[in-house]
Design a protein around this motif. Structure first.
Motif: not given
Ligand code: F0G
Length: 350
Positions: A316-318, A184-190, A81-87
């Motif tokens: 800067l995640t994306g 922090v989104g799904n909190a995997g990265n932290i 499942a994804s908000t976009g980047n994981t997919s």
């Molecule tokens: N920044 C970006 C650009 C992301 O795509 C996400 C998460 C986060 C921060 C947060 O990271 O989930 O590890 O705490 N994106 C996920 C996705 C949920 O489906 O692409 P996280």
């Protein structure tokens, strides 16, 4: 030649000689010194530009591990499942590994660039009538019941791969930063970064650990509020999540490191988004700007005053090109003029 994060950090990762390494040369992203943010905060601020990974986000670090291990385990199909980047990442790495990928995204809430990636890499893309949390519940259930491998960050190999970000930062600085700021989104990265820093300290590579400073969007801040948000809202669609999978682990990273998890408003996110683009020349997607928004919020409260000459790293995640519509909405559309030199000069101010 850079061969990706598995080859670089093999000794810290659960791979063997038998693991087929599926890589698109992820990692090795720049750590950019930010003069503007250093001036504002009085600290040394660095930007870890994860948008320069092959699919434009940090997810590739985790996906090279998850897909390599899926291949080792003879999986045929992966799902997320994804908000976009994981997919985007899952579909690219699955394509390279010749696996089938299935991605569930919340309908109408995924940035255009990300959706286009999943489609062109050949994933089965399903738009779910619901939000990320609804899609996530579906893929968890499906991967439990069917021979389909889940590649969300509940998959421990994702965390293993993503922890290499902490190694790269430590290698580049020659020390751990004093503070790390991240969305922090799904909190995997932290969770992954904290694991990485602890392992690097245990291996004798760094002596100290950073304080982990996580930021959620105000309308999607379950960890800050202490309860599930059933209808999360924010323009930072990547982190529009109401019930993070790694909630408890994020709290552990916060508490063990002596850091915090706070919230930033959409306006604060957009201000940081523009500042990064216009003062640092770095284009990020809105969710990524949440880290800098958080940094600025804390600096305003003199949070960093006690720590002399602090080294701060913002993740800067994306990449900004993931969500071009947001940039165009944020800045006025360009004017159209006749192809006449006097009109151009007039617009410039002559
Ligand atoms: N920044 C970006 C650009 C992301 O795509 C996400 C998460 C986060 C921060 C947060 O990271 O989930 O590890 O705490 N994106 C996920 C996705 C949920 O489906 O692409 P996280």
């Amino acid at each position: 030649m850079w061969k990706g994060v598995i080859e670089k950090y093999r000794e810290y990762l659960p791979v063997t000689k038998k693991t087929p390494v599926i890589t698109i040369s992820e990692g090795n992203t720049p750590l950019v010194y930010s003069q503007s943010l250093s001036d504002i905060t009085g600290c040394s601020v660095y930007l870890k530009y994860e948008g320069l990974n092959p699919t434009g986000s940090f997810k590739d670090r985790g996906m090279t591990m998850a897909i390599s291990k899926a291949c080792e385990d003879k999986a045929k199909t992966v799902i997320c499942a994804s908000t976009g980047n994981t997919s985007a990442s899952a579909s690219a790495y699955a394509a390279k590994a010749n696996l089938t990928s299935v991605v569930l995204v919340p309908e109408g809430a995924v940035a255009l660039g990300k959706l286009s990636q999943a489609l062109i890499h050949g994933a089965l893309v399903l738009q779910v009538e619901g939000n990320f949390d609804d899609a996530f519940n579906l893929v968890k259930e499906i991967s439990d019941k069917y021979p389909i491998t889940l590649v969300n960050s509940l998959n421990p190999y994702r965390i293993e791969g993503q922890k290499t970000g902490a190694f790269e930062i430590s290698d580049a600085l020659g020390t751990a930063p004093d503070f790390q700021v991240m969305p922090v989104g799904n909190a995997g990265n932290i969770t992954a970064y904290w694991k990485g820093y602890k392992e690097y300290r245990d291996a004798g590579k760094i002596k100290s650990l950073p304080k982990m400073l996580g930021f959620q969007a105000e309308g999607a801040a379950p960890i800050v509020k202490g309860h599930v948000i059933s209808k999360p809202q924010t323009i930072a669609t990547a982190i529009r999540i109401g019930n993070p999978a790694s909630w408890k682990k994020a709290e552990a990273a916060r508490d063990e490191s002596g850091g915090l998890i706070g919230a930033v408003s959409d306006d604060e996110i957009l201000n940081a988004y523009k500042l990064l683009a216009q003062k640092d020349g770095v284009f990020v997607e809105p969710a990524s700007a949440a880290s800098v928004a958080g940094l600025l919020k804390l600096a305003k409260k003199d949070y960093f005053k006690e720590t002399k000459e602090a080294k701060i790293v913002c993740i800067l995640t994306g990449h900004g090109l993931k969500d071009p519509n947001r940039a165009i909405k944020t800045i006025n559309k360009p004017k159209t003029i006749p192809a006449k030199i006097d009109r151009v000069l007039k617009e410039i101010g002559y």
